[in-house]
Scaffold this active site. Structure first.
Site, PDB file in Angstrom:
ATOM      1  N   GLU A  82       0.941  -1.315   0.106  1.00  0.00           N
ATOM      2  CA  GLU A  82       0.010  -0.015   0.194  1.00  0.00           C
ATOM      3  C   GLU A  82       0.821   1.160  -0.065  1.00  0.00           C
ATOM      4  OE1 GLU A  82      -3.349   0.615  -0.324  1.00  0.00           O
ATOM      5  OE2 GLU A  82      -3.976  -1.769  -0.289  1.00  0.00           O
ATOM      6  N   ASP A 125      -6.262   7.963  -0.377  1.00  0.00           N
ATOM      7  CA  ASP A 125      -5.545   7.318   0.666  1.00  0.00           C
ATOM      8  C   ASP A 125      -4.471   7.810   1.275  1.00  0.00           C
ATOM      9  OD1 ASP A 125      -7.607   5.287   0.139  1.00  0.00           O
ATOM     10  OD2 ASP A 125      -6.701   4.246  -1.205  1.00  0.00           O
TER      11      ASP A 125
END
Length: 126
Positions: free
Chosen positions: A55, A71
């Protein structure tokens, strides 16, 4: 030539702040263990390491624009549901935190929010 050298020095000083802190892999394992991630909601430290690697690549300032939401941080916490970036329409802000706080080098608040997300989802599905 002197100007070019000066410019490179300035650029070198500016970049680390813009890039964020890259937490070394072994240090990240220790952080996760120290904060009770092993066995948390049926997950392992290896699960969390995989999440953090893919991520954010262990970068505290990681950012991804998903279109209507974004994000943020090492766990890539989403602005639609978990933090407030002041730009995401209909933000729920479940962790009651500014998204910018998820991009500093202090990841304690990131950890608390990530655990809240996993607790509510009973795992890492989100």
């Amino acid at each position: 030539m002197l100007f070019l050298g000066f410019l490179l020095v300035l650029l070198g000083l500016a970049l680390p702040g813009a890039q964020g802190r890259q937490i070394p892999r072994c240090e990240m394992v220790k952080i996760l263990r120290r904060n009770g991630f092993e066995g948390f909601e049926g997950t392992t430290v290896a699960d969390w390491m995989c999440l953090v690697k893919y991520e954010s690549d262990y970068n505290t300032k990681a950012y991804n624009n998903n279109g209507p939401s974004r994000d943020y941080g090492i766990f890539q916490i989403n602005s639609k549901y978990w933090c407030n970036d002041g730009r995401t329409s209909g933000s729920v802000n479940g962790c009651r935190i500014s998204c910018s706080k998820l991009q500093d080098d202090n990841i304690n608040d990131d950890i608390q929010c990530a655990k809240k997300i996993a607790r509510e989802a009973h795992g890492l599905s989100p």
